[in-house]
Design a protein around this motif. Structure first.
Motif, short mmCIF file in Angstrom:
data_model
loop_
_atom_site.label_atom_id
_atom_site.label_comp_id
_atom_site.label_asym_id
_atom_site.label_seq_id
_atom_site.Cartn_x
_atom_site.Cartn_y
_atom_site.Cartn_z
N LEU A 50 0.80 -1.23 0.00
CA LEU A 50 0.00 0.00 0.00
C LEU A 50 0.83 1.28 0.00
CD1 LEU A 50 -2.75 -1.23 2.48
CD2 LEU A 50 -2.74 -1.40 -0.01
N THR A 51 2.04 1.20 -0.56
CA THR A 51 2.89 2.39 -0.67
C THR A 51 3.11 2.77 -2.13
OG1 THR A 51 4.94 1.10 -0.70
CG2 THR A 51 4.13 1.89 1.46
N TRP A 52 2.35 2.17 -3.02
CA TRP A 52 2.54 2.42 -4.45
C TRP A 52 1.21 2.36 -5.19
CZ3 TRP A 52 1.08 -1.99 -7.09
CH2 TRP A 52 1.09 -3.19 -6.36
N THR A 53 1.20 3.02 -6.34
CA THR A 53 0.03 3.06 -7.21
C THR A 53 0.47 2.70 -8.62
OG1 THR A 53 -1.02 4.79 -5.89
CG2 THR A 53 -1.80 4.54 -8.15
N PRO A 92 3.97 7.04 -2.09
CA PRO A 92 5.33 7.47 -2.39
C PRO A 92 5.83 7.08 -3.80
CG PRO A 92 5.24 6.44 -0.23
CD PRO A 92 3.91 6.21 -0.88
N LYS A 93 5.27 6.03 -4.38
CA LYS A 93 5.70 5.59 -5.71
C LYS A 93 4.48 5.48 -6.62
CE LYS A 93 10.10 4.69 -4.84
NZ LYS A 93 10.91 3.54 -4.81
N VAL A 94 4.66 5.89 -7.87
CA VAL A 94 3.64 5.73 -8.90
C VAL A 94 4.32 5.05 -10.08
CG1 VAL A 94 2.05 6.91 -10.47
CG2 VAL A 94 2.41 7.81 -8.16
N TYR A 95 3.73 3.94 -10.53
CA TYR A 95 4.26 3.18 -11.66
C TYR A 95 3.29 3.29 -12.83
CZ TYR A 95 7.42 1.19 -8.24
OH TYR A 95 8.38 1.03 -7.26
N ILE A 96 3.81 3.77 -13.96
CA ILE A 96 2.98 3.96 -15.14
C ILE A 96 3.37 2.92 -16.19
CG2 ILE A 96 2.28 5.58 -16.94
CD1 ILE A 96 3.16 7.85 -15.04
N PHE A 97 2.39 2.10 -16.58
CA PHE A 97 2.60 1.07 -17.58
C PHE A 97 2.25 1.61 -18.96
CE2 PHE A 97 2.76 -1.38 -13.84
CZ PHE A 97 3.32 -2.62 -14.14
N ASP A 135 12.21 15.93 -12.46
CA ASP A 135 13.36 15.03 -12.52
C ASP A 135 13.18 13.79 -11.64
OD1 ASP A 135 13.55 16.19 -10.05
OD2 ASP A 135 15.63 16.85 -10.25
N ASN A 136 11.96 13.51 -11.25
CA ASN A 136 11.71 12.37 -10.35
C ASN A 136 11.06 11.18 -11.07
OD1 ASN A 136 9.27 13.67 -10.79
ND2 ASN A 136 8.49 13.24 -8.74
N ILE A 137 11.27 11.07 -12.38
CA ILE A 137 10.72 9.96 -13.15
C ILE A 137 11.87 9.21 -13.81
CG2 ILE A 137 10.30 11.45 -15.15
CD1 ILE A 137 7.83 9.65 -15.75
N LYS A 138 11.76 7.88 -13.79
CA LYS A 138 12.78 7.04 -14.42
C LYS A 138 12.11 5.78 -14.96
CE LYS A 138 14.08 4.44 -10.29
NZ LYS A 138 15.14 4.07 -9.39
N VAL A 148 7.74 0.47 -18.13
CA VAL A 148 7.15 0.88 -16.87
C VAL A 148 7.99 2.03 -16.31
CG1 VAL A 148 6.47 0.18 -14.54
CG2 VAL A 148 6.40 -1.49 -16.41
N TYR A 149 7.33 3.16 -16.09
CA TYR A 149 7.98 4.34 -15.52
C TYR A 149 7.68 4.40 -14.04
CZ TYR A 149 8.64 5.85 -20.32
OH TYR A 149 9.01 5.91 -21.64
N GLU A 150 8.65 4.84 -13.26
CA GLU A 150 8.48 5.00 -11.82
C GLU A 150 8.62 6.48 -11.48
OE1 GLU A 150 10.46 2.53 -8.48
OE2 GLU A 150 11.69 4.32 -8.73
N ILE A 151 7.61 7.01 -10.81
CA ILE A 151 7.67 8.38 -10.31
C ILE A 151 7.89 8.32 -8.80
CG2 ILE A 151 6.37 10.52 -9.93
CD1 ILE A 151 4.95 10.00 -12.57
N ASP A 152 8.97 8.96 -8.35
CA ASP A 152 9.21 9.09 -6.91
C ASP A 152 8.31 10.22 -6.42
OD1 ASP A 152 10.05 9.45 -4.34
OD2 ASP A 152 12.14 9.88 -4.86
N ASN A 153 7.22 9.85 -5.80
CA ASN A 153 6.19 10.80 -5.38
C ASN A 153 6.34 11.20 -3.92
OD1 ASN A 153 4.02 12.30 -6.35
ND2 ASN A 153 2.51 10.85 -5.59
N SER A 154 7.51 10.96 -3.34
CA SER A 154 7.71 11.26 -1.92
C SER A 154 7.62 12.75 -1.62
CB SER A 154 9.05 10.68 -1.43
OG SER A 154 10.11 11.20 -2.19
#
Length: 175
Positions: A50-53, A92-97, A135-138, A148-154
């Protein structure tokens, strides 16, 4: 006639059938690419519950349920502006497919799958705009079909905590 029978027997027993090809095996999953469940597995293993979307299609919901959260791709594009300071998703994390090659599944009487390519193009555009301003996406994971992109949403989480702290402080002062 004999030549026709020989050709039919030859094709039945010697020629490789489409169902035995690698391409057929990759696309057999029906509504999603086989890489997607694997990437979801990696996300589940690398994060606390439950720390990611996940931003993806509805097929992934059952794999995410109880482990993380999910936002449908089209709703994400409509509701979240890539130019905003934060992605206002409280994890804190968002993953975009992103389907680099949009899946050809058209659904059974499900009209919205007809625009899958357009939705994926809009999602790629969203990511390009977001990447230009943040600059928080990789890239978290990639195959030849899916990225799959990861956004550091912290930063957004810290901002929410700061706002909550200020609200509690001002509420305590008024009492």
């Amino acid at each position: 006639m004999m030549l026709l029978y020989v050709a039919l027997l030859f094709s039945a027993f010697v020629v490789e059938h489409y169902k035995n090809t690698d391409e057929y095996r990759k696309l057999i999953n029906g509504v999603q690419y086989s890489d997607i469940p694997y990437f979801l597995y990696k996300i589940v293993r690398q994060n606390k519950p439950l720390t990611w979307t996940v931003v993806s299609y509805v097929q992934e919901n059952s794999k995410v349920l109880g482990k993380g959260y999910m936002v449908n791709t089209n709703e994400f594009i409509i509701q979240y502006d890539p130019r905003d300071r934060y992605v206002k998703i409280p994890t804190p994390k968002v993953y975009i497919f992103v389907e680099d090659i949009p899946h050809k599944y058209t659904g059974k009487d499900q009209w919205y799958y007809r625009w899958r390519k357009d939705i994926q193009d809009n999602l790629k555009h969203w990511i390009a705009l977001y990447s230009a301003k943040h600059d928080n996406i990789k890239i978290f994971a990639r195959s030849h079909l899916v990225t799959v992109y990861e956004i550091d949403n912290s930063g957004y989480i810290k901002n929410l905590e700061r706002i909550n702290c200020e609200q509690h402080t001002s509420a305590a002062k008024t009492k």
